[in-house]
Design a protein around this motif. Structure first.
Motif, PDB file in Angstrom:
ATOM      1  N   ASN A   1     113.869 -27.663  49.582  1.00  0.00           N
ATOM      2  CA  ASN A   1     114.314 -27.895  48.218  1.00  0.00           C
ATOM      3  C   ASN A   1     115.224 -26.764  47.765  1.00  0.00           C
ATOM      4  O   ASN A   1     115.074 -25.625  48.184  1.00  0.00           O
ATOM      5  CB  ASN A   1     113.104 -27.972  47.271  1.00  0.00           C
ATOM      6  N   ALA A   2     116.134 -27.132  46.946  1.00  0.00           N
ATOM      7  CA  ALA A   2     117.016 -26.097  46.435  1.00  0.00           C
ATOM      8  C   ALA A   2     116.173 -25.057  45.717  1.00  0.00           C
ATOM      9  O   ALA A   2     115.193 -25.392  45.056  1.00  0.00           O
ATOM     10  CB  ALA A   2     118.024 -26.711  45.476  1.00  0.00           C
ATOM     11  N   PRO A   3     116.552 -23.839  45.895  1.00  0.00           N
ATOM     12  CA  PRO A   3     115.776 -22.771  45.268  1.00  0.00           C
ATOM     13  C   PRO A   3     115.642 -22.998  43.770  1.00  0.00           C
ATOM     14  O   PRO A   3     116.624 -23.310  43.088  1.00  0.00           O
ATOM     15  CB  PRO A   3     116.584 -21.518  45.566  1.00  0.00           C
TER      16      PRO A   3
ATOM     17  N   GLU B   1     115.287 -15.882  41.710  1.00  0.00           N
ATOM     18  CA  GLU B   1     114.493 -14.870  42.404  1.00  0.00           C
ATOM     19  C   GLU B   1     114.274 -15.253  43.861  1.00  0.00           C
ATOM     20  O   GLU B   1     114.129 -14.433  44.737  1.00  0.00           O
ATOM     21  CB  GLU B   1     113.128 -14.706  41.717  1.00  0.00           C
ATOM     22  N   SER B   2     114.222 -16.537  44.085  1.00  0.00           N
ATOM     23  CA  SER B   2     113.913 -16.972  45.439  1.00  0.00           C
ATOM     24  C   SER B   2     115.156 -17.532  46.112  1.00  0.00           C
ATOM     25  O   SER B   2     115.653 -18.589  45.764  1.00  0.00           O
ATOM     26  CB  SER B   2     112.836 -18.047  45.379  1.00  0.00           C
ATOM     27  N   ILE B   3     115.632 -16.807  47.051  1.00  0.00           N
ATOM     28  CA  ILE B   3     116.791 -17.253  47.803  1.00  0.00           C
ATOM     29  C   ILE B   3     116.289 -17.704  49.163  1.00  0.00           C
ATOM     30  O   ILE B   3     115.439 -17.053  49.773  1.00  0.00           O
ATOM     31  CB  ILE B   3     117.786 -16.101  47.967  1.00  0.00           C
ATOM     32  N   ASN B   4     116.803 -18.790  49.608  1.00  0.00           N
ATOM     33  CA  ASN B   4     116.461 -19.215  50.948  1.00  0.00           C
ATOM     34  C   ASN B   4     117.106 -18.232  51.925  1.00  0.00           C
ATOM     35  O   ASN B   4     118.325 -18.059  51.923  1.00  0.00           O
ATOM     36  CB  ASN B   4     117.003 -20.627  51.171  1.00  0.00           C
ATOM     37  N   THR B   5     116.308 -17.606  52.728  1.00  0.00           N
ATOM     38  CA  THR B   5     116.876 -16.587  53.604  1.00  0.00           C
ATOM     39  C   THR B   5     117.844 -17.191  54.608  1.00  0.00           C
ATOM     40  O   THR B   5     118.635 -16.475  55.201  1.00  0.00           O
ATOM     41  CB  THR B   5     115.786 -15.804  54.344  1.00  0.00           C
TER      42      THR B   5
END
Lengths: 645, 681
Positions: free
Chosen positions: A471-473, A477-481
């Motif tokens: 899912n898109a972040p 704060e939460s970035i997909n690494t």
């Protein structure tokens, strides 16, 4: 002198309007033709940007004092009367498209200079334009949705307007839209979604990489001459990898775009790096995106005030620093400490005990532990100084595992110690303490709080990664690494596995300011062994197979495609001369010590290669004293080839 | 009055502390009482005692001078920093700050309680007094402004002092024995803040070597058979602190050609693949271009090294070949069956936590294929461990390539900056050498220098702004302004924050140094009093203070100030302090208190003496201890002799250190050069 009819298409009248016919004589000068033409159209407007374009000869008739005869124009000539500046879609290094008026009549070198001046990029000689890679038209044409920033409203005369204090061109302060454009130019883009990275074209080999270099426009000819039409799309890129005199204060746009180009080069594996380096790049990207979101922009609408404000601020800080030094010292005397029950485990010791709970005290840069809180007044069971140690996280949010792995140096070697925390909060505090202590800083260090913060945000990242799949972040704060590394690592690691590795690299950069982080990214990029190499497939004289010529800022290298290895290196400073045989399209270069090489170019015109080499030699002639004035003439001399001479 | 007395006693106590700490760190000069060492200041060095014992008197003197100068300098600095603060906080009185600061336990605890009366007399006894002697400590008495004012001021001062002490106390110092090329050794004190460059400069002055860029400090580890040169920007204390108690490691002062070879012949590193013949003929211009390219850009470029090295397998005796690659981010190797492409490389190690060392004689020790080995390990590892990585090269050239390449990757631009600094230093020196050579006779002898200095002093002094500046400053800060009329000089000194600029020190090492030093010691005084009461040693200090007011109201205020002028006269004539008088005469040599720290005092005194005289030409007599005080005339000769040689040299280095010689590098070098030159004559 006999009069004859000259037909001229006036673009402004619309494509369907038949050409205007003028009765002229051969000794009429171009200016006179234009005058007649304008009178005939009966349109009152500013025609000053207009000029005549001779279609068959593919050239502009810019010397208005020259007669038609001198230009060799006869009745069969098809002339077009049109503006010299036309809209152009410009793909920027950050992937965003900009629409602006570019000059279609001056050499590309000058056109780039104008564009860069408009965008506020210093040292335009390092950039150039190239034809984009055709995107495979997929079922859904995304172009319609693409956002295009429009700069066509900027008057052509704007270059003469003075810049604001921070170097921001005045036209960017004209309207909110313009400010938005400037923000786009000067602020790094958020990390792209992993799918976006995966979808982009990635060169798979050196030969692939060579193809892109066949797309550079010729700097000594104009856009029209190179078949670029109004509203065509071109890319603006840094072409010469010698970035002169970078000054973060004035080079906000330049640095940002350079960073973006470097970032994409890494993400698309345009330049190779090791896994460790990739993790560092990932960490820097993460940090940069985080800081640029939180930090008040370096340039906002009040940009003009920045200088003054920052000066005042630093003054304040200074004064504070001076007056508070004593109280600070007092504060330092009562250094903060952490106290808590933690579990410890020493893998090396041959004990079967596993984790054992003690009362821990974190003070200064060391940890001591006691049997219990009550006994913490006495001598600790052991005291461990963390200075110089290695700290690694071992966290699994799902399993609620919060482990700090310490590798502590001692004369006999490194001792492994694991500390187990109960919860996230505790972990963040102790981990942050360990991190700082390993660098010799105590809990009193002012980076402690931000260290805790960054640990929290990384934990949050792991949480979302594990819960929401693909899912898109949800929040920033939460970035997909996966957005931070090249697709190769998407396959190799799950985002969850990537997080700790990037976090690991992140500890070393977490305290950098935005500018420093951007600079660091660029520096690490520049330190890669393959940095600055532009590849061209060539065939050396006397050789039967294609080989690759790598052009670097200071040297040429010859790469054997079979081995993939550098077989030979020639440095420019040993170069005596180079020649282009335009007829057989061959480059010949002579180096000191009677070394001669000659090759023909396969994937690019030899003018491009010639320009690369001449361009780098030009770059090396830049010096500090003359840095303000760009020696355009010299550039053309070095890169122009026979047309320019 | 009580307050004042208390203050005074504080002062003295502080001095006491100081001197004690000095004694500990160094070693008292001649008569080394073991006690000092026991007091244990945190010294990371076990063989300190030995090395100290081995020292010759000369060395000790010099060392002592170093210490004193050093301490003073730092204290003055601190004082200067804190000046800004004048908050009179009530807490002060209770503050036993100094104790904490100083690692010394004994003295600190005692607060100010000591009875006023006793305090004065007792104060004298402190060994510290010797150092202080030159100072016009008396301020308190003279000052009779409103008590409140004084109190407030004093409190503020105490806070300052406490803070200073704390800060100072945190500074770790080591006494380091450095082995010279010729097998001899020199001992010097290094504090935490000093980097290797500063220590090298210090050694240059002590050794009269040619100062070329190759001079290096090296660390050896006999147990692991390793050595490496310290980088000039490294702090020396830190790596030395990692040595074990029983370590046989040594610090060597040597010429190491490989240290900066990369800047002298960059082609050998950046074009190593080319054939050697071509590299030999490379033009200077091309070398410069190489340096520009690789060290002056936005990013430092690491030589692209790649090659097969032998790696000692963990815990085994066998060596395995691997294809290694050096990158800015670390050392990598190509795993079996993989290509050399970057993405396939496996990280062998990164440089954050390791240093690179040369291995010696590994063929025998580890059965290495060759003796051209280097090692990567965490600096704190001192014994065999699986965490040490051993690599072996086919030849010396390869080994140097790798070690240098790793240093470039690890230290980056610092390396180049170090080189430029070293080069500058060498250039200045060579200019001087050339000039001096003709006349030079025996530069090394200390005596000549001394003589030479006297004349210098005059010169040196005049230019210095320090005297004036400090004075004015002091007054301003000083709470008890009243004293000024009577005894202007004394008060200022103690308060003295203004560290002597580097210049003065160099130019006329003695003149300046003395003044400052004394003051420096002085300020802290609070504690010692209690301890000292019994021994009525009347170091000049007490006398002078008391005496001056009565007999000599306006001592020579302006120029000479603290140092010499006023005290001597008054002292002699001054009968009032019976003890003192007697003491002085009889005491000269053994002035200090027997009980406390007999040994230390003498030294400080000497040094101090040596230094103070500068301004007043007649220094010879005063120099010794009493410089400022009455004694000067009496005992001069003996003490003087010793003093002269040591102080000059020492002072210079130490001052530089303390002053944080940011400013006048060039000037200081010039001064040094001039001194040397004169010495030669």
């Amino acid at each position: 002198m006999a009069a004859w009819d000259l037909s001229v298409t006036v673009e402004d009248l619309g494509p369907d309007t038949p050409p205007v016919s003028l009765s002229v004589t051969s000794d009429l000068h171009v200016g006179g033709v234009i005058l007649k033409l304008v009178e005939k159209t009966q349109i009152k407007r500013d025609w000053s940007d207009h000029a005549l374009w001779w279609e068959q000869k593919q050239c502009w008739l810019l010397r208005t004092a020259w007669s038609l005869e001198k230009y060799g124009i006869h009745a069969d000539a098809r002339l077009h009367f049109m503006p010299q500046h036309k809209p152009l879609k410009l793909g920027l290094p950050n992937g965003i498209t900009l629409r602006l008026h570019a000059c279609y009549s001056s050499p590309v070198f000058q056109t780039v200079m104008h564009i860069c001046r408009m965008l506020n990029i210093r040292h335009p000689e390092e950039l150039s334009l190239l034809r984009p890679i055709e995107e495979k038209k997929k079922k859904k044409d995304k172009d319609s949705t693409e956002e295009i920033y429009d700069l066509t409203e900027v008057p052509l005369s704007s270059a003469s307007r003075p810049c604001l204090y921070n170097g921001m061109p005045a036209h960017f302060a004209d309207s909110p839209q313009m400010e938005a454009v400037y923000k786009m130019l000067s602020v790094t883009q958020p990390p792209p979604a992993p799918e976006v990275i995966a979808k982009q074209y990635r060169p798979a080999s050196v030969v692939d990489k060579a193809h892109i270099n066949g797309r550079w426009l010729d700097s000594s000819r104009c856009l029209m001459q190179q078949g670029i039409q109004e509203n065509d799309r071109l890319w603006l890129r840094f072409k010469y990898f010698t970035f002169y005199d970078i000054e973060p204060k004035y080079d906000v746009v330049r640095l940002t775009q350079l960073y973006e180009q470097a970032r994409w080069a890494i993400l698309l594996e345009d330049i190779d790096c090791t896994e460790e380096e990739m993790m560092l790049f990932g960490a820097l990207q993460y940090h940069i995106s985080k800081v640029s979101q939180s930090e008040p922009q370096m340039l906002s609408s009040s940009a003009a005030m920045d200088d003054l404000e920052s000066a005042l601020q630093s003054l304040e800080v200074k004064m504070e620093g001076e007056s508070s030094s004593a109280s600070e010292m007092l504060e330092n005397m009562t250094a903060p400490e952490l106290n808590d029950y933690l579990k410890i485990f020493r893998p090396k010791r041959l004990t079967l005990k596993g984790y054992k709970q003690y009362w821990f005290k974190f003070q200064d840069t060391s940890i001591s532990y006691f049997k219990s809180k009550e006994e913490s007044i006495g001598e600790p069971i052991q005291q461990i100084n963390l200075k110089g140690c290695e700290v690694a996280p071992d966290v699994n949010m799902a399993a609620q595992k919060f482990l700090i792995r310490l590798l502590i140096p001692a004369p006999e070697g490194m001792n492994e110690v694991y500390l187990r925390c109960e919860n996230e909060q505790q972990y963040a505090q102790w981990m942050a303490g360990c991190r700082l202590a390993s660098k010799g800083k105590s809990l009193a260090d002012n980076s402690y709080q931000s260290e805790i913060q960054s640990i929290h945000s990384f934990l949050a990242m792991q949480k979302t990664n594990s819960s929401s799949h693909g899912n898109a972040p949800a929040n920033d704060e939460s970035i997909n690494t996966h957005s931070l590394v090249s697709p190769r690592y998407h396959k190799k690691y799950k985002a969850k596995q990537l997080t700790p590795r990037i976090l690991d690299a992140y500890q070393n950069v977490a305290q950098l300011s935005l500018t420093d982080a951007v600079m660091r990214f660029i520096q690490v990029w520049q330190a890669l062994p393959d940095f600055g190499l532009s590849y061209i497939v060539v065939r050396f004289k006397g050789s039967r197979k294609d080989e690759v010529l790598g052009i670097a800022p200071n040297r040429l290298i010859r790469i054997d495609l079979g081995v993939g290895d550098v077989v030979k290196t020639w440095r420019y400073n040993n170069m005596k001369q180079w020649n282009v045989n335009w007829d057989i399209r061959q480059m010949a270069i002579e180096f000191e010590g009677n070394v001669n090489i000659a090759f023909s170019c396969v994937t690019a015109d030899c003018k491009i290669v010639h320009e690369f080499i001449g361009g780098y030699i030009f770059m090396s002639t830049r010096s500090r004293e003359k840095s303000d004035v760009l020696n355009e003439e010299l550039f053309h001399k070095l890169t122009g080839g026979h047309e320019a001479l | 009055m009580e307050d004042i007395d208390a203050m005074f006693s504080d002062l003295l106590g502080e001095m006491d502390l100081l001197t004690q700490s000095l004694g500990q760190e160094t070693v008292p000069p001649e008569a080394l009482p073991p006690t000092n060492q026991e007091v244990n200041y945190s010294i990371g060095f076990t063989d300190l005692n030995e090395s100290l014992h081995e020292l010759e008197d000369n060395d000790l003197d010099a060392l002592m001078a170093d210490l004193v100068a050093d301490l003073n300098a730092t204290e003055e600095k601190l004082a200067a920093e804190i000046k800004g603060l004048k908050t009179p906080s009530p807490t002060t009185s209770d503050l036993p700050p100094p104790p904490k600061g100083l690692s010394l336990h004994p003295p600190s605890p005692h607060p100010l309680p000591a009875s006023p009366a006793s305090s004065t007399s007792s104060s004298v006894s402190t060994p510290a007094s010797s150092a202080a002697s030159s100072l016009p400590p008396p301020p308190p008495q003279n000052a009779k402004p409103t008590k409140e004012e004084i109190e407030a001021q004093m409190k503020a001062d105490k806070i300052k002092l406490a803070l200073e002490k704390l800060k100072e106390a945190k500074v770790k110092k080591l006494v380091v024995k450095v082995l010279m090329n010729d097998g001899s050794s020199k001992t010097l004190m290094v504090d935490e803040r000093q980097n290797v460059r500063e220590v090298l400069d210090n050694l240059f002055e002590k050794t009269h070597c040619d100062c070329n860029v190759d001079w290096s400090l090296c660390e050896t580890n006999p147990e692991l058979q390793l050595d490496r040169t310290f980088e000039d920007h490294e702090n020396l204390v830190e790596p030395l602190s990692a040595w074990m108690r029983d370590s046989e490691n040594q610090v060597l002062f040597q010429e190491r050609g490989e240290k900066y070879e990369v800047f002298k012949n960059p082609q050998n590193f950046y074009l190593w693949k080319k054939d050697k013949r071509a590299l030999k003929d490379i033009k200077d211009k091309d070398k410069e271009i190489l340096i520009q390219e690789n060290f002056c850009g936005t990013s430092i470029i690491v030589p692209d090294l790649e090659g097969v090295l032998h790696l000692k397998e963990d815990g085994k005796k066998s060596w395995k070949q691997r294809l290694f690659q050096l990158r800015a981010s670390g050392i990598y190797y190509v795993p079996k069956g993989k290509t050399k492409s970057s993405r396939d490389l496996v990280c062998f190690l990164q440089f954050d936590n390791v240093n690179v060392y040369y291995g010696k004689d590994f063929k025998t020790k580890y059965k290495a294929p060759t003796d051209f080995c280097f090692v990567l390990k965490h600096p704190q590892i001192q014994k065999e461990s699986q965490y040490i990585k051993y690599l072996c090269c086919d030849d010396a050239r390869t080994m140097n390539l790798w070690v240098t390449g790793i240093r470039i990757a690890k230290y980056g631009v610092s390396l180049y900056e170090n080189y430029k600094t070293a080069e500058k230093k060498a250039a200045v020196n060579s200019v001087w050498m050339n000039r001096s050579t003709p006349s030079s006779s025996n530069p090394s002898t200390p005596s000549p220098t001394i003589k030479a200095k006297t004349p210098n002093q005059a010169n040196g002094h005049a230019p210095k702004p320090q005297p004036t500046a400090p004075d004015s400053m002091d007054f301003g800060n000083f709470p008890p302004p009243p004293s000024a009329d009577i005894l202007p000089p004394p008060p200022p000194d103690p308060a003295f924050p203004p560290p002597p600029p580097s210049l003065p020190a160099k130019s006329s090492s003695r003149p300046v140094a003395p003044q400052h030093k004394l003051p420096a010691n002085f300020p802290p005084p609070p504690m010692a009093m209690d301890n000292l009461p019994p021994p009525p040693l009347p170091p000049p200090i007490d006398d002078s203070p008391e005496a001056p007011p009565d007999f000599l109201p306006p001592p020579p205020p302006a120029a000479g100030f603290g140092s010499l002028p006023p005290p001597p006269l008054s002292m002699n004539s001054l009968p009032p302090p019976p003890h003192f008088g007697g003491m002085d005469q009889s005491l000269p040599p053994p002035p200090p208190d027997p009980e406390f720290l007999p040994p230390p005092p003498p030294e400080p005194v000497f040094t101090g003496a040596g230094a103070p005289p500068p301004p007043p030409p007649p220094p010879p007599p005063p120099p010794a201890q009493a410089a400022a005080v009455p004694r000067a005339p009496v005992r001069p000769s003996g003490s003087v002799r010793k003093v002269p040689p040591a102080p000059p040299k020492r002072t210079t280095p130490s001052l530089q250190v303390g002053g944080g010689g940011g400013g006048g590098d060039f000037m200081s070098e010039l001064m040094v050069a001039m001194q040397k030159k004169r010495g030669d004559h």
